[in-house]
Design an enzyme around this catalytic site. Structure first.
Site, mmCIF file in Angstrom:
data_model
loop_
_atom_site.group_PDB
_atom_site.id
_atom_site.type_symbol
_atom_site.label_atom_id
_atom_site.label_comp_id
_atom_site.label_asym_id
_atom_site.label_seq_id
_atom_site.Cartn_x
_atom_site.Cartn_y
_atom_site.Cartn_z
ATOM 1 N NE ARG A 158 -20.309 20.953 39.807
ATOM 2 C CZ ARG A 158 -19.547 21.673 39.289
ATOM 3 N NH1 ARG A 158 -19.035 21.454 38.022
ATOM 4 N NH2 ARG A 158 -18.794 22.692 39.884
ATOM 5 C CG ASP A 205 -19.185 20.636 33.201
ATOM 6 O OD1 ASP A 205 -19.185 20.541 32.117
ATOM 7 O OD2 ASP A 205 -20.456 20.881 33.961
ATOM 8 N NE ARG A 228 -20.895 18.914 24.759
ATOM 9 C CZ ARG A 228 -21.045 20.071 23.925
ATOM 10 N NH1 ARG A 228 -20.189 20.760 23.327
ATOM 11 N NH2 ARG A 228 -22.478 20.622 24.134
#
Length: 256
Positions: free
Chosen positions: A196, A51, A49
Site C-alpha cells: 500500500r 491487514d 497475514r
C-alpha cells in the site's frame, strides 16, 4: 494428518487475517469452522497475514487434524459453518514438512485502482479510487527502481515488527484496462503496509506530482516520512503463493 486449504475472503468486515482483541478476524472464523468438521480445536497457519480491509483470492493455510475426511468433506463441511464473505476453495493432504508460511517461496498481490472522476458505487471497499487522471507510463518507469533486493524501510509502517526490512521484489507491473489500473507485485516476503505504501508513491508519480526517479529517492532515504500516504486497504488482494515441488495447489482466478 496435515491439511492445506485455499481460502478466499472479502476483508471489508474484518480486522485482518490474524486474531486480535479489537474485533473479529478471518482466522477465528476459519478455525471455528474447521474445528466443527474435525470435532476438535484447530489452529491454522497462513501464508501471509493480511491487514484490516484487505481481501484474498488465494490465501493458503494449513492445519493439523486428528481425523480423516475427504477433500470434499473438508471443503463443503467447513463452508457450511463460514459466513458468506469467507470461503474454502480447496483442501489437500500434505506431509508434515509443509508449512503454509515457511515453505512459501513467493507471494503475489494485486492492487486495483478505479481511475475516474466519479467515485465507484458498485465496488465500494473493493477498489481504491483516484479521481486525478493517472499516466501509467511514469508509474511503470518508477516501478523498475523497486525491483530486486532492497532495504524497504521507507515503504513500511513505523509499527512494522519484521526483524529485517530487506525484501526482494520479483516483479512489479503496472497495467490498465479502461478506467482500472492494476499494480501486480510479487516478492519473497512483504513488510507491514509495504504494498500500500508502494501504491501511494506510484499514485503520486502517475498524477504528475512527482517524477519516476522519486520512487528510488524514497527507497534510498530509508525514511518512511519521505514517502506518500498509505493507499487505501480496499484495493488490495492477496491472490497467490508459490511453493516448491511437490506442493502444487489449484491456482486462483483473478475476478477483478
Amino acid at each position: 494428518m496435515r491439511i492445506a486449504f485455499g481460502v478466499e475472503y472479502d476483508g471489508s468486515s474484518y480486522v485482518g487475517w490474524q486474531k486480535q482483541n479489537n474485533g473479529v478476524s478471518v482466522q477465528e472464523h476459519v478455525e471455528t469452522a474447521i474445528a466443527k468438521v474435525a470435532n476438535h480445536p484447530i489452529e491454522v497457519i497462513c501464508a501471509g497475514r493480511t491487514d484490516r480491509g484487505v481481501h484474498a483470492f488465494g490465501q493458503v493455510i494449513h492445519a493439523d487434524a486428528q481425523v480423516e475426511r475427504t477433500t470434499r468433506g473438508w471443503v463443503l463441511g467447513t463452508n457450511t459453518h463460514l459466513p458468506k464473505d469467507i470461503s474454502i476453495l480447496w483442501a489437500q493432504a500434505v506431509d508434515d514438512d509443509f508449512h503454509a508460511r515457511f515453505s512459501a517461496q513467493a507471494r503475489h498481490y494485486r492492487y486495483i485502482i478505479s481511475n475516474r472522476l466519479s467515485r465507484p458505487a458498485l465496488h465500494t471497499k473493493k477498489v481504491a479510487w483516484e479521481y486525478r487522471p493517472l499516466n501509467i507510463e511514469p508509474m511503470q518507469q518508477a516501478a523498475k527502481f523497486l525491483i530486486g533486493k532492497h532495504d524497504f524501510t521507507a515503504y513500511r509502517t513505523v509499527a512494522c515488527q519484521a526483524r529485517s526490512p530487506v525484501r526482494t521484489i520479483i516483479y512489479l507491473n503496472v497495467s490498465q484496462q479502461h478506467d482500472r489500473i492494476y499494480l501486480d507485485i510479487s516478492a519473497d516476503g512483504f513488510l507491514h503496509h509495504m504494498v500500500r505504501n508502494i501504491a501511494g508513491v506510484l499514485l503520486d508519480i502517475g498524477s504528475g506530482n512527482k517524477p519516476p526517479e522519486w520512487a528510488k529517492q524514497v527507497l534510498d532515504s530509508q525514511d518512511r516520512r519521505q514517502a506518500s500516504v498509505t493507499a487505501p486497504a480496499g484495493g488490495l488482494y492477496f491472490y497467490k503463493v508459490d511453493y516448491p515441488e511437490p506442493y502444487q495447489f489449484p491456482q486462483p482466478v483473478l475476478m477483478y
